[in-house]
Enzyme design. Structure first.
Site, PDB file in Angstrom:
ATOM      1  N   LYS A  83       0.856  -1.196   0.000  1.00  0.00           N
ATOM      2  CA  LYS A  83       0.000   0.000   0.000  1.00  0.00           C
ATOM      3  C   LYS A  83       0.886   1.239   0.000  1.00  0.00           C
ATOM      4  CE  LYS A  83      -3.926   2.116   2.462  1.00  0.00           C
ATOM      5  NZ  LYS A  83      -4.908   2.000   3.558  1.00  0.00           N
ATOM      6  N   SER A 136      -9.896   2.338   2.554  1.00  0.00           N
ATOM      7  CA  SER A 136      -8.954   2.999   1.685  1.00  0.00           C
ATOM      8  C   SER A 136      -7.969   2.054   1.002  1.00  0.00           C
ATOM      9  CB  SER A 136      -8.176   4.033   2.492  1.00  0.00           C
ATOM     10  OG  SER A 136      -7.376   3.395   3.479  1.00  0.00           O
ATOM     11  N   SER A 166     -10.357   0.213   6.945  1.00  0.00           N
ATOM     12  CA  SER A 166      -9.746   0.185   5.613  1.00  0.00           C
ATOM     13  C   SER A 166      -9.053  -1.108   5.213  1.00  0.00           C
ATOM     14  CB  SER A 166      -8.743   1.321   5.474  1.00  0.00           C
ATOM     15  OG  SER A 166      -9.426   2.503   5.181  1.00  0.00           O
TER      16      SER A 166
HETATM   17  N1  GLN Z   1     -13.449   4.789   5.713  1.00  0.00           N
HETATM   18  C1  GLN Z   1     -12.862   5.335   6.902  1.00  0.00           C
HETATM   19  C2  GLN Z   1     -12.457   6.768   6.679  1.00  0.00           C
HETATM   20  O1  GLN Z   1     -12.724   7.264   5.636  1.00  0.00           O
HETATM   21  C3  GLN Z   1     -11.722   4.512   7.371  1.00  0.00           C
HETATM   22  C4  GLN Z   1     -10.489   4.718   6.606  1.00  0.00           C
HETATM   23  C5  GLN Z   1      -9.349   3.911   7.111  1.00  0.00           C
HETATM   24  O2  GLN Z   1      -9.521   2.952   7.845  1.00  0.00           O
HETATM   25  N2  GLN Z   1      -8.164   4.353   6.740  1.00  0.00           N
HETATM   26  O3  GLN Z   1     -11.908   7.405   7.506  1.00  0.00           O
END
Ligand code: GLN
Length: 493
Positions: A79, A159, A183
């Site tokens: 990532k 994400s 995410s």
């Molecule tokens: N979807 C969540 C956010 O937008 C979690 C994102 C994540 O875990 N990095 O913050």
């Protein structure tokens, strides 16, 4: 088998050790697959083929000499928020679009020390803020899965959308990912893959581009529960360079997969029934309970009364920490600097940040700065910290009655790209079942458990006690065995 890219990580490691194929052969298969798929799926923002081949050849030499680490010769995707020395690391943002880190993150350093091969850097939502991979400066990632009802491109979730899409489409054996509010687990659920977020502090945050430091945690997305356990074991370590890193042993997690789960007590929280949840998800959750019961577990209805405050709490704490963390992107030290017509230093800061950050990041920074401002700090930020404490307490209150908790991973299957982009609240609702584990620092795994009526994957989540990933892996293995989920996205890319 002719297509090496379809192997699980475990099978590939066994094949490498048995010299059935070389790491170079395996790596070349992935490079070809990435070349063919990336124009459609956009999973990699930076394939690193030359580096991959050099690493593979070095692995082959070690394997030939009978040496090598736990991941020797295994091609992985990374990532793009793990700093990789000398390799561009963008966190999906324009502001870091030319940033080449002079150092390596601890998580990736651990993987290379174990002999893994880096195929490239994976697309993600900008600074990991998002649930659909649509906030990336490099464009959305496309889910390899298609709905039977339409040919629309679907989100792989976010994400870690690049991580999930690349694992599901066989563009790497496994991938690193990170989870601040869901995410790892939400994209895993949307793509029929396994994703685990360990206990907060298990994996070092050193060299991971920060979003919300009290919630951020690294973990893998992989094809099977065993693969995820192999990956997590390699990623985690105690690290003095991260003050929140736990000084604890990393257990041999792969050995927990396949252990009997007989006698374990599984909590089913009544607050995880939400309005408008598709009947199929409710049914799958019920099915999950039956599978675990058949494996000898006992179901216990529990209450986690503060669950309904988890999402609002997360969307105060996470933006607050982000506004503090992202203050460093000012155009002075690294990253983009606006050319602009700034007359003063403040103008230059403002222009750099206006140009360098996308809309969702700007929204979060605005919220975060607001809730931390003098007049609102107590009303929002301090209040949110108190509620966070209650959420943790809810879990602590049930650990004498249950050994783990079973919930759905997400309130829906993968949706079409563009569907929720205009409605941030609808987007934030994706995290409803996952944020609690981040707020409480607990391990959570998503296991693919079935398909919906349109043929899209759905996941079940297991949440465990702090530091008890072992039990989570045993239960996840039991679910995986019962679900016998073997479906794969039909190749169209
Ligand atoms: N979807 C969540 C956010 O937008 C979690 C994102 C994540 O875990 N990095 O913050």
């Amino acid at each position: 088998m002719t297509d090496l890219t379809q192997l699980t990580l475990k099978a590939a490691l066994d094949g490498l050790k048995a010299k059935q194929f070389s790491s170079e052969e395996l790596t070349r298969s992935f490079i070809d697959a990435i070349d063919a798929a990336n124009p459609k799926l956009n999973a990699y923002v930076l394939p690193t083929a030359d580096r991959a081949l050099a690493m593979a050849k070095a692995s082959d030499a070690r394997l030939a000499a009978g040496e090598g680490g736990a991941l020797e010769g295994a091609p992985l995707g990374i990532k793009d928020l793990f700093c990789t020395e000398g390799v561009r690391t963008t966190a999906g943002s324009k502001i870091l679009s030319e940033f080449v880190p002079p150092y390596e993150s601890t998580v990736t350093a651990n993987l290379w020390a174990d002999g893994a091969v880096m195929l490239g850097k994976l697309n993600m939502d900008e600074f990991a803020m998002g649930s659909s991979n649509e906030t990336s400066f490099f464009g959305p990632v496309v889910n390899p899965w298609k709905s039977r009802a339409s040919n629309a491109d679907l989100t792989p979730g976010g994400s870690s959308g690049g991580s999930a899409s690349s694992v599901a489409a066989d563009l790497c054996l496994a991938a690193t990912a990170s989870d601040t509010g869901g995410s790892i687990r939400q994209p895993a659920a949307f793509t029929g893959t396994v994703g685990i977020k360990p206990t907060y502090g298990r994996a070092s945050r050193y060299g991971m581009v920060a979003f919300a430091s009290s919630l951020d945690q690294a973990g893998p997305i992989a094809k099977t529960v065993t693969d995820s356990a192999i990956m997590l074991k390699a990623m985690c370590s105690h690290d003095e360079k991260d003050s929140t890193s736990l000084n604890v042993e990393t257990p041999d997690w792969p050995s927990f997969v396949g252990r009997s789960v007989k006698g374990l007590r599984i909590g089913v929280p009544r607050e995880y029934v939400v309005d408008g949840m598709p009947a199929e998800i409710t049914a799958l959750w019920e099915q999950g309970r039956k599978w675990l019961e058949a494996a000898g577990c006992q179901m216990v209805e529990i209450s986690l009364p503060h669950t309904k405050y988890a999402l609002p709490t997360y969307y105060i704490v996470a933006p607050a920490e982000a506004s503090s963390n992202l203050a460093r992107y000012d155009g002075m030290r690294y990253g983009l600097r606006a050319e602009g017509n700034g007359k003063s230093l403040t103008d230059l800061y403002e222009e750099t940040r206006a140009e360098g950050f996308g809309k969702e990041v700007q929204r979060r920074l605005t919220i975060g700065t607001y809730v931390l401002s003098a007049g609102y700090y107590d009303a929002y930020y301090v209040k949110a910290l108190k509620v966070r404490r209650r959420i943790l307490q809810d879990f602590e209150n049930v650990w004498d009655k249950v050994d783990a908790i079973l919930t759905p991973s997400t309130p829906s299957a993968a949706f079409a790209l563009g569907d929720k982009q205009i409605d941030p609240v609808a987007m934030y609702l994706n995290d409803i079942f996952t944020v609690t584990a981040n707020l409480a620092g607990l391990p959570g795994i998503s296991v693919p458990a079935g398909l919906d009526a349109n043929g899209l994957p759905l996941g079940l989540q297991l949440i465990g006690r702090a530091l008890d990933e072992g039990t989570v892996f045993s239960l996840a293995g039991a679910l995986e065995d019962s679900a016998a989920f073997t479906a794969k996205a039909e190749k169209w890319w």
